[in-house]
Design an enzyme around this catalytic site. Sequence first.
Site, short mmCIF file in Angstrom:
data_model
loop_
_atom_site.label_atom_id
_atom_site.label_comp_id
_atom_site.label_asym_id
_atom_site.label_seq_id
_atom_site.Cartn_x
_atom_site.Cartn_y
_atom_site.Cartn_z
N THR A 44 -3.80 1.10 -9.40
CA THR A 44 -2.45 0.40 -9.65
C THR A 44 -1.52 -0.83 -9.75
O THR A 44 -0.97 -0.95 -10.48
CB THR A 44 -1.56 2.13 -8.27
N ALA A 45 -1.75 -1.41 -8.97
CA ALA A 45 -1.69 -2.52 -8.88
C ALA A 45 -1.96 -3.01 -9.75
O ALA A 45 -2.08 -4.79 -10.63
CB ALA A 45 -2.33 -3.85 -7.38
N HIS A 86 0.28 -1.49 0.33
CA HIS A 86 0.32 -0.14 -0.48
C HIS A 86 0.67 1.09 0.05
O HIS A 86 0.80 2.03 0.11
CB HIS A 86 -1.17 0.32 1.14
N ASP A 93 -4.02 7.11 -1.69
CA ASP A 93 -5.10 6.56 -2.77
C ASP A 93 -4.62 5.79 -3.83
O ASP A 93 -3.42 6.49 -4.02
CB ASP A 93 -5.75 7.56 -2.15
N TYR A 115 -13.23 -10.40 -4.44
CA TYR A 115 -11.72 -9.87 -4.89
C TYR A 115 -11.84 -9.48 -3.71
O TYR A 115 -10.46 -9.94 -2.89
CB TYR A 115 -11.86 -9.61 -5.68
#
Length: 262
Positions: free
Chosen positions: A186-187, A177, A181, A213
């Site tokens: 992004t992942a 992380h 935010d 998920y």
Amino acid sequence: MSNEALFQKIDRYAAVIRSRRPLSEAEVRELDAYYKIGTTYSSNALEGNSLTLSETKVLLEDGITVGGKPIRDCYEATGHAKAYDYMLSVARSGNPAVTEDVIRHLHFLFYHGIDPDAAGTYRTGQVFITGTTYVPPAAEDVPACMAALAAELPEKRAALHPVEFAAYAHRRLVDIHPFQDGNGRTARLLMNLLLIGQGYCVVSIPPVLRHEYITALQQAQRERNPSDEAFVKLIAECEIEAQRDYCRMFRIKLPDRDTPEQ
């Protein structure tokens, strides 16, 4: 079906798809636009963005915003689209190396319209993930964690099936992380960069699977007996759906034993 069996099915499908390549330049443009809109919609919707698929399409294609929708939601869509274009360029550069700079630039492009000062910058405070007992690393540990992630990816790439490798990179980035935010988006961009770079289809996690998920990520992050199995399985199943969608669009017949029931 076991994860290994899913990987075998994915590779059978991938072989059929690759046998029909290369696509024409016009087909590539059409496909890129299709996936950019769909992935931008689904990735943002997983995080609570209120734009519908059609609203996302109108915004990205025509630059028309929807009255009554939060301006942040619009910035999230346009920012994700810019990050998606960059992701494609890196993925198609030829055996792309995933560095911290690449990950930070993905976040920068996505987040710049929302908060320019925080875009592409590692967080300086503690963050907490709602609905889970998992606590990400302290802010002062983030640079070392990210350096370690970038360093271990080549070894993981060599040891894991490409879909499992992409899922692993996604999960580890969410674990760290690193940003205040936008970590999930992004992942997911990073995951698709790795998939496309190795010849697989873009994975889009539909909002209807949000609970599955999140639950799968929580299983991988729990303190006792953590397991990636459910998360890898979810990503593999989404890859198979993406391959089927690709074959539907190009009228490619899949092996009879793998044809989904009607």
